[in-house]
Design a protein around this motif. Structure first.
Motif, PDB file in Angstrom:
ATOM      1  N   LYS A 107       0.745  -1.344  -0.025  1.00  0.00           N
ATOM      2  CA  LYS A 107      -0.085   0.143   0.032  1.00  0.00           C
ATOM      3  C   LYS A 107       0.895   1.303  -0.028  1.00  0.00           C
ATOM      4  CE  LYS A 107      -4.133  -1.956   2.078  1.00  0.00           C
ATOM      5  NZ  LYS A 107      -5.232  -2.007   3.196  1.00  0.00           N
ATOM      6  N   ASP A 108       1.969   1.056   0.687  1.00  0.00           N
ATOM      7  CA  ASP A 108       3.270   2.349   0.580  1.00  0.00           C
ATOM      8  C   ASP A 108       3.515   2.740  -0.762  1.00  0.00           C
ATOM      9  OD1 ASP A 108       2.722   2.670   3.294  1.00  0.00           O
ATOM     10  OD2 ASP A 108       4.625   1.379   3.720  1.00  0.00           O
ATOM     11  N   ASN A 109       3.597   1.443  -1.969  1.00  0.00           N
ATOM     12  CA  ASN A 109       4.086   1.954  -3.010  1.00  0.00           C
ATOM     13  C   ASN A 109       2.794   2.280  -3.820  1.00  0.00           C
ATOM     14  OD1 ASN A 109       6.522   0.780  -2.556  1.00  0.00           O
ATOM     15  ND2 ASN A 109       6.053  -1.333  -3.297  1.00  0.00           N
ATOM     16  N   GLN A 110       1.514   1.807  -3.647  1.00  0.00           N
ATOM     17  CA  GLN A 110       0.335   2.327  -4.313  1.00  0.00           C
ATOM     18  C   GLN A 110       0.330   3.752  -3.728  1.00  0.00           C
ATOM     19  OE1 GLN A 110      -2.783  -0.189  -3.270  1.00  0.00           O
ATOM     20  NE2 GLN A 110      -2.202  -1.889  -4.609  1.00  0.00           N
ATOM     21  N   PHE A 111       0.494   4.249  -2.582  1.00  0.00           N
ATOM     22  CA  PHE A 111       0.121   5.500  -2.214  1.00  0.00           C
ATOM     23  C   PHE A 111       1.204   6.722  -3.017  1.00  0.00           C
ATOM     24  CE2 PHE A 111       0.634   9.109   0.815  1.00  0.00           C
ATOM     25  CZ  PHE A 111      -0.681   9.631   0.869  1.00  0.00           C
ATOM     26  N   SER A 112       2.375   6.019  -3.173  1.00  0.00           N
ATOM     27  CA  SER A 112       3.321   7.190  -3.752  1.00  0.00           C
ATOM     28  C   SER A 112       2.928   7.334  -5.180  1.00  0.00           C
ATOM     29  CB  SER A 112       4.722   6.242  -3.794  1.00  0.00           C
ATOM     30  OG  SER A 112       4.645   5.180  -4.146  1.00  0.00           O
ATOM     31  N   LYS A 113       2.608   5.959  -5.821  1.00  0.00           N
ATOM     32  CA  LYS A 113       2.146   5.973  -7.278  1.00  0.00           C
ATOM     33  C   LYS A 113       0.778   7.149  -7.417  1.00  0.00           C
ATOM     34  CE  LYS A 113       3.769   1.639  -8.604  1.00  0.00           C
ATOM     35  NZ  LYS A 113       3.226   0.338  -9.137  1.00  0.00           N
ATOM     36  N   PHE A 114      -0.016   6.922  -6.410  1.00  0.00           N
ATOM     37  CA  PHE A 114      -1.308   7.909  -6.128  1.00  0.00           C
ATOM     38  C   PHE A 114      -0.771   9.356  -6.112  1.00  0.00           C
ATOM     39  CE2 PHE A 114      -4.256  10.368  -3.683  1.00  0.00           C
ATOM     40  CZ  PHE A 114      -5.481   9.998  -4.562  1.00  0.00           C
ATOM     41  N   LEU A 115       0.243   9.702  -5.212  1.00  0.00           N
ATOM     42  CA  LEU A 115       0.669  11.057  -5.287  1.00  0.00           C
ATOM     43  C   LEU A 115       1.316  11.536  -6.141  1.00  0.00           C
ATOM     44  CD1 LEU A 115       2.015  10.801  -1.577  1.00  0.00           C
ATOM     45  CD2 LEU A 115      -0.024  12.223  -2.253  1.00  0.00           C
ATOM     46  N   GLU A 116       2.077  10.647  -7.279  1.00  0.00           N
ATOM     47  CA  GLU A 116       2.669  11.067  -8.366  1.00  0.00           C
ATOM     48  C   GLU A 116       1.625  11.455  -9.554  1.00  0.00           C
ATOM     49  OE1 GLU A 116       5.416   8.236  -9.835  1.00  0.00           O
ATOM     50  OE2 GLU A 116       6.729   8.304  -7.736  1.00  0.00           O
ATOM     51  N   ILE A 117       0.667  10.458  -9.344  1.00  0.00           N
ATOM     52  CA  ILE A 117      -0.455  10.678 -10.379  1.00  0.00           C
ATOM     53  C   ILE A 117      -1.200  12.033 -10.442  1.00  0.00           C
ATOM     54  CG2 ILE A 117      -2.770  10.010 -11.320  1.00  0.00           C
ATOM     55  CD1 ILE A 117      -1.643   7.166 -11.026  1.00  0.00           C
ATOM     56  N   PHE A 118      -1.320  12.420  -8.953  1.00  0.00           N
ATOM     57  CA  PHE A 118      -2.176  13.470  -8.358  1.00  0.00           C
ATOM     58  C   PHE A 118      -1.365  14.932  -8.839  1.00  0.00           C
ATOM     59  CE2 PHE A 118      -4.023  16.273  -4.979  1.00  0.00           C
ATOM     60  CZ  PHE A 118      -5.209  16.346  -5.306  1.00  0.00           C
ATOM     61  N   LYS A 119       0.028  14.672  -8.627  1.00  0.00           N
ATOM     62  CA  LYS A 119       0.753  15.810  -8.874  1.00  0.00           C
ATOM     63  C   LYS A 119       0.844  16.139 -10.304  1.00  0.00           C
ATOM     64  CE  LYS A 119       4.061  15.305  -5.230  1.00  0.00           C
ATOM     65  NZ  LYS A 119       5.547  14.925  -4.790  1.00  0.00           N
ATOM     66  N   LYS A 120       0.756  15.275 -11.223  1.00  0.00           N
ATOM     67  CA  LYS A 120       0.612  15.455 -12.602  1.00  0.00           C
ATOM     68  C   LYS A 120      -0.509  16.207 -13.152  1.00  0.00           C
ATOM     69  CE  LYS A 120       3.596  11.502 -13.965  1.00  0.00           C
ATOM     70  NZ  LYS A 120       3.746  10.136 -14.584  1.00  0.00           N
TER      71      LYS A 120
END
Length: 146
Positions: free
Chosen positions: A132-145
Motif C-alpha cells: 500500500k505504501d507503493n500504491q500511495f506513492s504512485k497515487f501522489l505522483e499521478i495527483f501531482k501530474k
C-alpha cells in the motif's frame, strides 16, 4: 483544660482499642495453633494408614502395561509412546558419564565457532514495507501530474 481532657479521653480510647486488638491477635494465634495441631494429628493418622515400604529397592515403578489407552472424544485412540523408566535413564546417564571420562582427541578443525546471538525483531511485520505504501506513492505522483 478542656482540650487536655479531650486528648486524655482520646488516649484512653486508643489504649482500649489497642487492648482489644491485642486480645484478638492472641485469640487468632491460639486458633491457628489449634488448627495446626489438628492438621498434624490428621497427617500422623494418614501416615499410619498408608502402606509403608521397607526399602527403596522394594518399590517398583508402574509399568507401561498397566496403563490404559487414551481415547479422544472423536473416538480416535492415541498411540502409545515408549517411555524410559527411571532405572533405564540412570543406566544411560552412567554410561554417558563413563564416555565423558574417556578423553577424546580434539583437533582445531572439530571446534565450532559460535555465532553471536542476534535477537529477533518483536514485530517483524512492521519492518516490511507494505504494498500500500507503493500504491500511495504512485497515487501522489499521478495527483501531482494533474
Amino acid at each position: 483544660m478542656a482540650r487536655m481532657e479531650a486528648m486524655l479521653a482520646n488516649l484512653c480510647k486508643e489504649f482500649d482499642d489497642l487492648k482489644k486488638f491485642k486480645e484478638e491477635v492472641i485469640s487468632n494465634r491460639q486458633n491457628q495453633d489449634a488448627a495446626t495441631q489438628k492438621l498434624e494429628a490428621q497427617v500422623g493418622y494418614l501416615s499410619k494408614q498408608a502402606p509403608s515400604y521397607s526399602s527403596s529397592s522394594a518399590t517398583k515403578t508402574t509399568s507401561r502395561e498397566e496403563c490404559k489407552a487414551i481415547t479422544l472424544r472423536s473416538g480416535r485412540e492415541l498411540e502409545e509412546k515408549s517411555r524410559e523408566t527411571k532405572e533405564e535413564k540412570e543406566e544411560d546417564s552412567s554410561t554417558d558419564k563413563e564416555e565423558a571420562q574417556i578423553p577424546t582427541p580434539s583437533s582445531s578443525e572439530e571446534k565450532e565457532v559460535l555465532k553471536p546471538y542476534v535477537p529477533r525483531a518483536p514485530y517483524p511485520q512492521r519492518l516490511i514495507k507494505n504494498a500500500k505504501d507503493n500504491q500511495f506513492s504512485k497515487f501522489l505522483e499521478i495527483f501531482k501530474k494533474l
